[in-house]
Design a protein around this motif. Structure first.
Motif, PDB file in Angstrom:
ATOM      1  N   LEU A  95      57.156  43.082   6.444  1.00 23.60           N
ATOM      2  CA  LEU A  95      58.388  42.456   5.960  1.00 23.60           C
ATOM      3  C   LEU A  95      58.460  40.981   6.345  1.00 23.60           C
ATOM      4  CD1 LEU A  95      61.038  45.285   6.585  1.00 23.60           C
ATOM      5  CD2 LEU A  95      59.853  44.686   4.457  1.00 23.60           C
ATOM      6  N   VAL A  96      57.951  40.635   7.533  1.00 26.41           N
ATOM      7  CA  VAL A  96      57.902  39.219   7.934  1.00 26.41           C
ATOM      8  C   VAL A  96      56.985  38.455   6.986  1.00 26.41           C
ATOM      9  CG1 VAL A  96      57.065  37.621   9.701  1.00 26.41           C
ATOM     10  CG2 VAL A  96      58.483  39.568  10.355  1.00 26.41           C
ATOM     11  N   PHE A  97      55.866  39.061   6.631  1.00 26.60           N
ATOM     12  CA  PHE A  97      54.947  38.447   5.674  1.00 26.60           C
ATOM     13  C   PHE A  97      55.648  38.224   4.335  1.00 26.60           C
ATOM     14  CE2 PHE A  97      51.985  39.136   2.140  1.00 26.60           C
ATOM     15  CZ  PHE A  97      51.053  38.127   2.361  1.00 26.60           C
ATOM     16  N   VAL A  98      56.349  39.244   3.855  1.00 26.73           N
ATOM     17  CA  VAL A  98      57.035  39.155   2.559  1.00 26.73           C
ATOM     18  C   VAL A  98      58.100  38.064   2.568  1.00 26.73           C
ATOM     19  CG1 VAL A  98      58.591  40.354   0.971  1.00 26.73           C
ATOM     20  CG2 VAL A  98      56.609  41.549   1.899  1.00 26.73           C
ATOM     21  N   VAL A  99      58.972  38.082   3.578  1.00 28.87           N
ATOM     22  CA  VAL A  99      60.072  37.129   3.606  1.00 28.87           C
ATOM     23  C   VAL A  99      59.554  35.702   3.781  1.00 28.87           C
ATOM     24  CG1 VAL A  99      60.622  37.085   6.086  1.00 28.87           C
ATOM     25  CG2 VAL A  99      62.461  36.896   4.411  1.00 28.87           C
ATOM     26  N   SER A 100      58.453  35.520   4.508  1.00 27.18           N
ATOM     27  CA  SER A 100      57.879  34.188   4.701  1.00 27.18           C
ATOM     28  C   SER A 100      57.299  33.639   3.401  1.00 27.18           C
ATOM     29  CB  SER A 100      56.786  34.228   5.774  1.00 27.18           C
ATOM     30  OG  SER A 100      57.289  34.682   7.009  1.00 27.18           O
ATOM     31  N   ILE A 101      56.535  34.481   2.709  1.00 23.01           N
ATOM     32  CA  ILE A 101      55.923  34.058   1.449  1.00 23.01           C
ATOM     33  C   ILE A 101      56.985  33.724   0.417  1.00 23.01           C
ATOM     34  CG2 ILE A 101      54.503  34.809  -0.492  1.00 23.01           C
ATOM     35  CD1 ILE A 101      52.911  34.144   1.994  1.00 23.01           C
ATOM     36  N   PHE A 102      57.988  34.580   0.307  1.00 26.92           N
ATOM     37  CA  PHE A 102      59.031  34.350  -0.698  1.00 26.92           C
ATOM     38  C   PHE A 102      59.942  33.189  -0.318  1.00 26.92           C
ATOM     39  CE2 PHE A 102      57.697  38.348  -2.471  1.00 26.92           C
ATOM     40  CZ  PHE A 102      58.075  38.273  -3.801  1.00 26.92           C
ATOM     41  N   MET A 103      60.196  32.995   0.968  1.00 26.23           N
ATOM     42  CA  MET A 103      60.992  31.836   1.367  1.00 26.23           C
ATOM     43  C   MET A 103      60.274  30.543   0.980  1.00 26.23           C
ATOM     44  SD  MET A 103      62.330  30.492   5.095  1.00 26.23           S
ATOM     45  CE  MET A 103      63.607  31.712   5.342  1.00 26.23           C
ATOM     46  N   GLY A 104      58.963  30.504   1.226  1.00 27.45           N
ATOM     47  CA  GLY A 104      58.193  29.338   0.827  1.00 27.45           C
ATOM     48  C   GLY A 104      58.234  29.112  -0.674  1.00 27.45           C
ATOM     49  N   ALA A 105      58.145  30.205  -1.450  1.00 27.28           N
ATOM     50  CA  ALA A 105      58.166  30.097  -2.913  1.00 27.28           C
ATOM     51  C   ALA A 105      59.532  29.648  -3.422  1.00 27.28           C
ATOM     52  CB  ALA A 105      57.779  31.443  -3.527  1.00 27.28           C
ATOM     53  N   PHE A 106      60.592  30.234  -2.879  1.00 26.45           N
ATOM     54  CA  PHE A 106      61.944  29.845  -3.290  1.00 26.45           C
ATOM     55  C   PHE A 106      62.226  28.390  -2.925  1.00 26.45           C
ATOM     56  CE2 PHE A 106      63.297  34.449  -3.429  1.00 26.45           C
ATOM     57  CZ  PHE A 106      63.757  34.416  -4.734  1.00 26.45           C
ATOM     58  N   THR A 107      61.787  27.991  -1.746  1.00 28.31           N
ATOM     59  CA  THR A 107      62.006  26.615  -1.307  1.00 28.31           C
ATOM     60  C   THR A 107      61.305  25.630  -2.225  1.00 28.31           C
ATOM     61  OG1 THR A 107      62.197  27.336   1.005  1.00 28.31           O
ATOM     62  CG2 THR A 107      61.763  25.007   0.617  1.00 28.31           C
ATOM     63  N   GLN A 108      60.057  25.937  -2.545  1.00 28.94           N
ATOM     64  CA  GLN A 108      59.289  25.067  -3.429  1.00 28.94           C
ATOM     65  C   GLN A 108      59.934  24.999  -4.810  1.00 28.94           C
ATOM     66  OE1 GLN A 108      56.946  23.246  -2.394  1.00 28.94           O
ATOM     67  NE2 GLN A 108      56.061  22.405  -4.267  1.00 28.94           N
ATOM     68  N   THR A 109      60.426  26.129  -5.306  1.00 29.59           N
ATOM     69  CA  THR A 109      61.070  26.183  -6.613  1.00 29.59           C
ATOM     70  C   THR A 109      62.323  25.319  -6.650  1.00 29.59           C
ATOM     71  OG1 THR A 109      60.242  28.415  -7.060  1.00 29.59           O
ATOM     72  CG2 THR A 109      62.175  27.701  -8.296  1.00 29.59           C
ATOM     73  N   LEU A 110      63.186  25.492  -5.643  1.00 30.29           N
ATOM     74  CA  LEU A 110      64.425  24.725  -5.603  1.00 30.29           C
ATOM     75  C   LEU A 110      64.144  23.235  -5.442  1.00 30.29           C
ATOM     76  CD1 LEU A 110      67.494  25.017  -5.679  1.00 30.29           C
ATOM     77  CD2 LEU A 110      67.492  25.234  -3.192  1.00 30.29           C
ATOM     78  N   LYS A 111      63.123  22.938  -4.682  1.00 26.45           N
ATOM     79  CA  LYS A 111      62.764  21.531  -4.462  1.00 26.45           C
ATOM     80  C   LYS A 111      62.284  20.883  -5.765  1.00 26.45           C
ATOM     81  CE  LYS A 111      60.107  18.622  -1.284  1.00 26.45           C
ATOM     82  NZ  LYS A 111      59.690  17.663  -2.315  1.00 26.45           N
ATOM     83  N   ILE A 112      61.529  21.607  -6.555  1.00 25.76           N
ATOM     84  CA  ILE A 112      60.980  21.070  -7.799  1.00 25.76           C
ATOM     85  C   ILE A 112      62.069  20.873  -8.849  1.00 25.76           C
ATOM     86  CG2 ILE A 112      59.494  21.607  -9.768  1.00 25.76           C
ATOM     87  CD1 ILE A 112      57.592  22.959  -7.812  1.00 25.76           C
ATOM     88  N   ILE A 113      62.951  21.864  -9.015  1.00 25.13           N
ATOM     89  CA  ILE A 113      63.890  21.820 -10.132  1.00 25.13           C
ATOM     90  C   ILE A 113      65.221  21.174  -9.812  1.00 25.13           C
ATOM     91  CG2 ILE A 113      62.867  23.901 -11.120  1.00 25.13           C
ATOM     92  CD1 ILE A 113      65.145  25.533 -10.111  1.00 25.13           C
ATOM     93  N   SER A 114      65.523  20.965  -8.515  1.00 29.11           N
ATOM     94  CA  SER A 114      66.840  20.420  -8.191  1.00 29.11           C
ATOM     95  C   SER A 114      66.816  19.390  -7.067  1.00 29.11           C
ATOM     96  CB  SER A 114      67.803  21.562  -7.830  1.00 29.11           C
ATOM     97  OG  SER A 114      69.088  21.064  -7.547  1.00 29.11           O
ATOM     98  N   LEU A 115      66.207  19.742  -5.938  1.00 27.22           N
ATOM     99  CA  LEU A 115      66.248  18.872  -4.758  1.00 27.22           C
ATOM    100  C   LEU A 115      64.909  18.173  -4.551  1.00 27.22           C
ATOM    101  CD1 LEU A 115      68.130  21.357  -2.386  1.00 27.22           C
ATOM    102  CD2 LEU A 115      69.117  19.525  -3.767  1.00 27.22           C
ATOM    103  N   ASN A 116      64.445  17.505  -5.596  1.00 28.84           N
ATOM    104  CA  ASN A 116      63.110  16.908  -5.552  1.00 28.84           C
ATOM    105  C   ASN A 116      62.972  15.764  -4.540  1.00 28.84           C
ATOM    106  OD1 ASN A 116      64.920  15.673  -7.549  1.00 28.84           O
ATOM    107  ND2 ASN A 116      63.242  14.240  -7.901  1.00 28.84           N
ATOM    108  N   LYS A 117      64.090  15.166  -4.134  1.00 26.06           N
ATOM    109  CA  LYS A 117      64.037  14.076  -3.163  1.00 26.06           C
ATOM    110  C   LYS A 117      64.188  14.566  -1.717  1.00 26.06           C
ATOM    111  CE  LYS A 117      65.707  10.497  -6.328  1.00 26.06           C
ATOM    112  NZ  LYS A 117      66.726   9.442  -6.563  1.00 26.06           N
ATOM    113  N   SER A 118      64.494  15.835  -1.558  1.00 26.10           N
ATOM    114  CA  SER A 118      64.659  16.410  -0.217  1.00 26.10           C
ATOM    115  C   SER A 118      63.314  16.859   0.331  1.00 26.10           C
ATOM    116  CB  SER A 118      65.624  17.594  -0.258  1.00 26.10           C
ATOM    117  OG  SER A 118      66.890  17.203  -0.766  1.00 26.10           O
TER     118      SER A 118
END
Length: 370
Positions: A95-118
């Motif tokens: 579960l730690v593996f899952v939540v870490s991988i998905f947190m990284g993916a969600f973070t990258q997604t939000l950064k690309i489509i909305s918070l690109n300067k953050s």
């Protein structure tokens, strides 16, 4: 923090489970199945849904000899406290593996489509704070919130896909067999990982009445299967195979394709909201179960002291997963590891059913509580 009692009903449990699959749709699923199936990518959701139904039908039948025990209780009945600790740590690591991988993916997604300067760390910190707060409120709160919010985000997703229907091109579905039967079969096996959350379902049993297990399980599979099928169809009907394989963040790409003249613009902002809500529920729920499994496996009297240390570990692993700009959710070995979420429940429930652990007394006690 979380006790073995009825914490929520069947609808809350179903909504929570559907969101686990929906997270995969928001991040990578349509593009991944196109990689395997090409123009026939829509067949992969059908195949994996049928397999998931057969898988759950088998486990639900075996569960008759288990009572209301979750996977940790089953492990203890099978091999005693030592075996319980081993399985508990194995599930925790998964579960730690899952939540870490998905947190990284969600973070990258939000950064690309909305918070690109953050910075990446800043965006990840936002998710981490929400995850920690949810752990203090408990899984019951997350489940009840998901009962209201998951239908909203699914409705938003459906609106996006309806908005692109005028641009559907049926010729994108040809050739019928796409990349071929072998590639489709390989993709079907690997993409079964979208149902990794079966491990959560069988950890969740004590939180709702056992007689609702079939209702929750089948509802979760059917709703998720329909969403997976519609997401793959919508994606390939808009983008030909040659373009689809290079389209990251599929639902965002669909939203950008919507045009309503000069009156309604920036429809893709809906996908940002959907993705953010989906991420918070997803990460909060899995993090809660990490704490729950550790607390129960190690017989901890209090779980709150371990929340921050585990959160730091997850934060660090998630940062490492994206520090080198690697798309882990697109790697075959990661897809294979996620299948552990189906393998562990299968093994434990088969052994537990053979040993009839539900008749040992502990299962009966849990039944009385429910």
């Amino acid at each position: 923090m979380m006790k073995n009692k009825i914490g929520f009903g069947s609808w809350e449990a179903t909504a929570l489970m559907v969101n686990f699959v929906f997270a995969n749709i928001m991040l990578v699923f349509p593009r991944n199945v196109v990689n395997f199936g090409g123009s026939a990518c829509w067949t992969i959701p059908i195949i994996i849904t049928i397999i998931a139904i057969c898988y759950f039908a088998l486990l639900a039948r075996l569960y008759k000899n288990i009572g209301s025990l979750d996977l940790i209780d089953i492990s203890e009945c099978i091999g005693g406290r030592v075996f319980k600790v081993i399985i508990g740590l194995l599930i925790t690591a998964f579960l730690v593996f899952v939540v870490s991988i998905f947190m990284g993916a969600f973070t990258q997604t939000l950064k690309i489509i909305s918070l690109n300067k953050s910075t990446f760390k800043y965006v990840e910190m936002l998710f981490c704070v929400g995850m920690v707060i949810s752990a203090f409120y408990g899984i019951e709160s997350i489940a009840r919130i998901s009962a209201y919010l998951v239908p909203i985000i699914v409705f938003g997703f459906i609106l996006i896909t309806i908005g692109v229907i005028p641009d559907f091109r049926l010729y994108n579905l040809f050739p019928i067999l796409g990349e071929g039967i072998i590639s489709i079969s390989k993709g079907s096996i690997l993409k079964l990982n979208v149902f990794f959350s079966f491990i959560i379902l069988f950890l969740m049993v004590p939180f709702f009445k056992k007689q609702h297990l079939k209702k929750v399980g089948y509802s979760y599979i059917i709703i998720s299967g329909l969403l997976l099928l519609w997401s793959a169809l919508s994606f390939i009907l808009i983008f030909p195979y040659e373009l689809a394989v290079d389209k990251k963040i599929p639902i965002f790409q669909l939203a950008r394709h919507i045009e309503f003249g000069n009156y309604i613009q920036r429809i893709e902002s809906i996908s940002v909201l959907i993705s953010s809500i989906c991420a918070i529920i997803f990460l909060g729920a899995i993090f809660n179960f990490i704490i729950y499994v550790l607390e129960k496996s190690l017989d901890l009297k209090q779980s709150k002291p371990i929340i921050l240390p585990i959160a730091i570990i997850v934060f660090s692993l998630a940062y490492l997963s994206k520090a080198y700009n690697i798309d882990f959710l697109g790697i075959g070995i990661v897809n294979s590891i996620l299948l552990i979420g189906m393998i562990i429940p299968l093994i434990l429930i088969i052994i537990g059913s053979i040993k009839k652990v539900g008749l040992s007394g502990k299962g009966d006690k849990n039944e009385q509580k429910t």
